[in-house]
Design an enzyme around this catalytic site. Structure first.
Site, PDB file in Angstrom:
ATOM      1  N   LYS A  15       0.821  -1.223   0.000  1.00  0.00           N
ATOM      2  CA  LYS A  15       0.000   0.000   0.000  1.00  0.00           C
ATOM      3  C   LYS A  15       0.851   1.269   0.000  1.00  0.00           C
ATOM      4  O   LYS A  15       0.501   2.247  -0.636  1.00  0.00           O
ATOM      5  CB  LYS A  15      -0.994   0.001   1.155  1.00  0.00           C
ATOM      6  CG  LYS A  15      -0.363  -0.046   2.526  1.00  0.00           C
ATOM      7  CD  LYS A  15      -1.449  -0.086   3.583  1.00  0.00           C
ATOM      8  CE  LYS A  15      -0.866  -0.064   4.987  1.00  0.00           C
ATOM      9  NZ  LYS A  15       0.328  -0.919   5.209  1.00  0.00           N
ATOM     10  N   ARG A  91      -6.361   3.022  11.423  1.00  0.00           N
ATOM     11  CA  ARG A  91      -6.135   1.619  11.746  1.00  0.00           C
ATOM     12  C   ARG A  91      -7.289   1.011  12.516  1.00  0.00           C
ATOM     13  O   ARG A  91      -7.275  -0.174  12.826  1.00  0.00           O
ATOM     14  CB  ARG A  91      -4.888   1.478  12.611  1.00  0.00           C
ATOM     15  CG  ARG A  91      -3.641   1.504  11.789  1.00  0.00           C
ATOM     16  CD  ARG A  91      -2.424   1.383  12.647  1.00  0.00           C
ATOM     17  NE  ARG A  91      -1.272   1.646  11.809  1.00  0.00           N
ATOM     18  CZ  ARG A  91      -0.326   0.765  11.558  1.00  0.00           C
ATOM     19  NH1 ARG A  91      -0.369  -0.412  12.104  1.00  0.00           N
ATOM     20  NH2 ARG A  91       0.668   1.072  10.768  1.00  0.00           N
ATOM     21  N   ARG A 131      12.238 -11.107   3.262  1.00  0.00           N
ATOM     22  CA  ARG A 131      12.542  -9.690   3.111  1.00  0.00           C
ATOM     23  C   ARG A 131      13.847  -9.297   3.799  1.00  0.00           C
ATOM     24  O   ARG A 131      14.138  -9.759   4.889  1.00  0.00           O
ATOM     25  CB  ARG A 131      11.394  -8.910   3.750  1.00  0.00           C
ATOM     26  CG  ARG A 131      11.111  -7.602   3.117  1.00  0.00           C
ATOM     27  CD  ARG A 131       9.729  -7.142   3.423  1.00  0.00           C
ATOM     28  NE  ARG A 131       9.526  -6.902   4.856  1.00  0.00           N
ATOM     29  CZ  ARG A 131       8.653  -6.005   5.315  1.00  0.00           C
ATOM     30  NH1 ARG A 131       7.949  -5.282   4.472  1.00  0.00           N
ATOM     31  NH2 ARG A 131       8.484  -5.850   6.604  1.00  0.00           N
ATOM     32  N   ARG A 164      14.732  -8.495   9.621  1.00  0.00           N
ATOM     33  CA  ARG A 164      14.096  -8.364  10.931  1.00  0.00           C
ATOM     34  C   ARG A 164      14.045  -9.738  11.569  1.00  0.00           C
ATOM     35  O   ARG A 164      13.700 -10.710  10.907  1.00  0.00           O
ATOM     36  CB  ARG A 164      12.677  -7.811  10.774  1.00  0.00           C
ATOM     37  CG  ARG A 164      12.637  -6.327  10.554  1.00  0.00           C
ATOM     38  CD  ARG A 164      11.229  -5.868  10.361  1.00  0.00           C
ATOM     39  NE  ARG A 164      10.323  -6.393  11.393  1.00  0.00           N
ATOM     40  CZ  ARG A 164       9.205  -5.795  11.759  1.00  0.00           C
ATOM     41  NH1 ARG A 164       8.859  -4.663  11.199  1.00  0.00           N
ATOM     42  NH2 ARG A 164       8.434  -6.321  12.679  1.00  0.00           N
ATOM     43  N   ARG A 175       1.684 -12.491  13.305  1.00  0.00           N
ATOM     44  CA  ARG A 175       1.574 -11.035  13.227  1.00  0.00           C
ATOM     45  C   ARG A 175       0.451 -10.626  12.270  1.00  0.00           C
ATOM     46  O   ARG A 175      -0.308  -9.711  12.525  1.00  0.00           O
ATOM     47  CB  ARG A 175       2.891 -10.450  12.713  1.00  0.00           C
ATOM     48  CG  ARG A 175       3.603  -9.685  13.784  1.00  0.00           C
ATOM     49  CD  ARG A 175       4.818  -8.909  13.328  1.00  0.00           C
ATOM     50  NE  ARG A 175       5.644  -9.455  12.288  1.00  0.00           N
ATOM     51  CZ  ARG A 175       6.066  -8.745  11.249  1.00  0.00           C
ATOM     52  NH1 ARG A 175       5.726  -7.499  11.102  1.00  0.00           N
ATOM     53  NH2 ARG A 175       6.849  -9.300  10.333  1.00  0.00           N
TER      54      ARG A 175
END
Ligand SMILES: [Zn+2]
Length: 228
Positions: A15, A91, A131, A164, A175
């Protein structure tokens, strides 16, 4: 005319990328709640200092603080003129209601459309778990979908990329579940208001972007709206 658009989507749905691309095409600034929060904390503003306490305790920053930060940005002339592309905000339904109210009372504006970039949980977990990130410029790479030119080195300044620690497949799935529990009621909320457009996010960045652009074009051709 102004154009206020909201981009909803899970982490990894793209997004932020889509908001940036559209911002360049339309000349409308983006607002990223994460960037605004970091900026307020860096500049040690009153709101930033308040928010920092929550961040340091590992708690969510309360709705009213986040909304105050966003509203102060919406007051800037650049946003009043053209509107804003909102990335990562709202959110929750509470934040959504506060945003509508702030737009109305501060700027006499409304939300034009909400784009939900929809990507399945399995696909998201795969994207996120492969990632790696550049510590210098924050560029994100992916092992298979978008690898750097030189292994583990950023294309821009050559810094060593890092992962991460919680970007493994299983923790990522967890998550994402937490995220979906929050986002689904919000998606329904905007759907009931007749503002929602669902975009298939499991396509190339270019294809997703052209679909969003096409939807906006279709809306602009309806008599009461114009994308000037
Ligand atoms: Zn870099």
């Amino acid at each position: 005319m102004y154009l206020n658009l909201i981009f909803l989507g899970a982490p990894g749905a793209g997004k932020g990328t889509q908001a940036k691309l559209l911002s360049e095409k339309l000349g409308i600034p983006t607002i990223s709640s994460g960037e605004i929060l970091r900026d307020n904390i860096c500049r040690r503003t009153r709101l930033g200092l308040e928010a920092q306490d929550f961040v340091e305790r590992g708690e969510l920053v309360p709705d009213d603080l986040v909304v105050s930060m966003i509203t102060s940005v919406l007051r800037l002339p650049a946003y009043q003129q053209n509107g804003a592309l909102l990335d990562g905000f709202p959110r929750s339904i509470e934040q959504a209601k506060a945003l509508t109210l702030a737009l109305k009372t501060v700027l006499n504006q409304e939300i034009y459309r909400v784009f939900y970039i929809k990507v399945g949980k399995g696909e998201l977990a795969q994207r996120l778990s492969g990632r790696s990130i550049c510590p210098v410029c924050n560029t994100t790479y992916h092992d298979t979908k978008n690898p750097p030119l030189v292994t583990q080195r950023c294309n821009k300044e050559g810094a060593t990329l890092y992962r991460r620690s919680d970007d493994t497949y299983a923790t990522t799935l967890n998550r994402l579940q937490v995220y979906f529990n929050h986002i689904i009621p919000l998606v329904d909320y905007y759907d009931r208001k007749g503002l929602l457009e669902i975009i298939n996010g499991e396509q190339s960045v270019e294809k997703v972007n052209s679909e969003i652009y096409q939807k906006l074009g279709e809306m602009a051709r309806t008599p009461q709206l114009s994308l000037a």
